[in-house]
Scaffold this active site. Structure first.
Site, mmCIF file in Angstrom:
data_model
loop_
_atom_site.group_PDB
_atom_site.id
_atom_site.type_symbol
_atom_site.label_atom_id
_atom_site.label_comp_id
_atom_site.label_asym_id
_atom_site.label_seq_id
_atom_site.Cartn_x
_atom_site.Cartn_y
_atom_site.Cartn_z
ATOM 1 N N GLU A 280 -18.989 1.004 -1.437
ATOM 2 C CA GLU A 280 -17.825 1.456 -0.677
ATOM 3 C C GLU A 280 -18.196 1.735 0.781
ATOM 4 O O GLU A 280 -17.432 1.427 1.700
ATOM 5 C CB GLU A 280 -17.232 2.715 -1.321
ATOM 6 N N ASP A 367 -21.326 -5.769 -1.618
ATOM 7 C CA ASP A 367 -22.328 -5.790 -2.696
ATOM 8 C C ASP A 367 -23.729 -5.986 -2.132
ATOM 9 O O ASP A 367 -24.684 -5.312 -2.537
ATOM 10 C CB ASP A 367 -22.013 -6.914 -3.690
#
Length: 421
Positions: A280, A367
């Protein structure tokens, strides 16, 4: 002539949208069911067959629900436009208000109420039938009603002043009203980003400071490594509504805060929570949030400029089943706003894959960021648990996923992580 041609064009795009959406949904259902009884090899040791079947059944149920709502919403759209529903509603509100700004605001309020009443039974079914069937619903009917009342009151408190300002600008600000309206709209959006964490969100959920000191230390270490400053770490009582888990950060500028669903903390180990948060934070550090906001502002400017031209075209109204008001001193601005909101999704639907493509690119980048600042293995194990807990299918139809999904399928995300791409 233009009116008739626009009616045909609208109907053609609507039919195309329905055909594409139904075709994609049918493909998705067939593909998921075809792979229901076999866990993909790369997940065979991590996901039980029972959980895989539950995800397949949940996905199929949600897709079928989407087909039904699509058909109903399309029928309502045709009813409002080509069949004259909005024209009838406009006349009723005009008769009750006598015109002027009371008519303009009243028409938008009446339209919103009718639309909300149409959506209400579907929202109730989704929460208390579909989500309940698969064990995700934790909401009571009383909480559902309370949320609805709060949502209506909040929408009125925030939305009505904004609508009034927009209508005043449309009526009095001249040919460049759309530019001034865009400035107001953009300022409103930024204000909501500031107010949401501390004013709006607490109306619906309880936020408490994170109490786990070891987890707090781990997260603060991560934030220090990536250079992220937060106003605090909070736990949200998401479990009172749903068993789904998530983590996010909200706010703007110095008002940013990190929020964990209590369901997420109960399911993931501290190193996995750190990895999820690193993902995030990757969105923030890689400026994905800024890019999305800039894109939203640019599109809203373009669409408002388009509305600035369309609102002066008689065929725009008559082609969508509405007779514009021609009495002296009367304005069609509310009609123009509603018709534009109804027609825009029909004509822009085929651009949906572009938004999905951009979002998926950002997910891969986040990611990769998380893999650099946390343990990649923990991120992979967290993803597997989240996909299992949320009953997200591991075998979506590739075309359906590419068209709609903002997040890549689990197998592709994990493959990218393992390859370091």
């Amino acid at each position: 002539m233009y009116s008739h041609a626009f009616s045909i064009l609208f109907a053609a795009f609507l039919a195309l949208m329905l055909a594409v959406r139904f075709w994609l949904a049918s493909r998705h259902i067939r593909h998921v069911l075809a792979h229901r009884n076999a866990v993909p090899p790369e997940f065979a040791e991590k996901i039980p067959l029972e959980a895989h079947r539950k995800a397949a059944d949940y996905t199929v149920a949600r897709t079928k629900y989407g087909i039904v709502t699509m058909l109903v919403n399309s029928a309502v759209l045709v009813g409002f436009t080509l069949l004259g529903g909005l024209q009838w509603l406009s006349l009723q509100v005009f008769g009750a208000t006598g015109g002027g700004m009371a008519y303009q605001v009243g028409l938008i309020v009446a339209f919103a109420l009718v639309s909300g009443l149409v959506d209400l039974p579907f929202d109730y079914y989704k929460q208390f039938r579909l989500e309940q069937r698969f064990g995700f619903n934790k909401m009571t009917p009383g909480l559902f009603l309370a949320d609805m009342v709060k949502g209506v009151l909040l929408g009125a408190a925030l939305g009505l002043p904004l609508v009034w300002v927009m209508l005043v600008l449309m009526e009095r600000a001249g040919a460049l009203w759309w530019l001034y309206a865009w400035l107001v709209w953009s300022g409103f959006q930024l204000l909501m980003m500031v107010l949401f964490p501390t004013v709006i969100a607490p109306l619906f959920n309880k936020f408490t400071p994170l109490q786990d000191e070891s987890l707090k230390t781990r997260i603060e270490g991560l934030m220090a490594r990536v250079g992220f400053a937060s106003k605090g770490l909070f736990v949200m009582d998401g479990s009172k509504r749903s068993a789904h888990g998530n983590a996010y950060f909200s706010g703007f500028g110095a008002n940013k805060r990190i929020v964990f669903f209590d369901t997420l903390l109960a399911r993931l180990a501290p190193p996995e929570i750190e990895a999820v948060l690193a993902h995030e934070l990757g969105h923030f550090k890689l400026k994905h949030i800024v890019k999305r906001i800039a894109t939203m502002f640019a599109l809203s400017l373009a669409f408002l400029a388009l509305l600035g031209w369309l609102k002066n075209q008689v065929w725009f109204y008559t082609g969508l089943g509405v007779s514009p008001l021609i009495a002296p001193g009367q304005s069609n601005d509310a009609l123009a706003l509603i018709l534009f909101m109804l027609a825009l999704p029909v004509f822009t639907f085929l651009f949906s894959p572009l938004a999905s493509l951009g979002s998926r690119k950002h997910e891969f980048e986040a990611d990769a960021f998380a893999a650099r600042h946390a343990d990649k293995a923990n991120l992979i194990s967290a993803l597997v648990k989240l996909y299992e807990d949320n009953a997200s299918t591991l075998t979506p139809d590739p075309l359906h996923s590419a068209f709609y999904d903002s997040h890549p399928p689990a197998s592709i995300r994990i493959r990218h992580l393992n390859l370091g791409t």
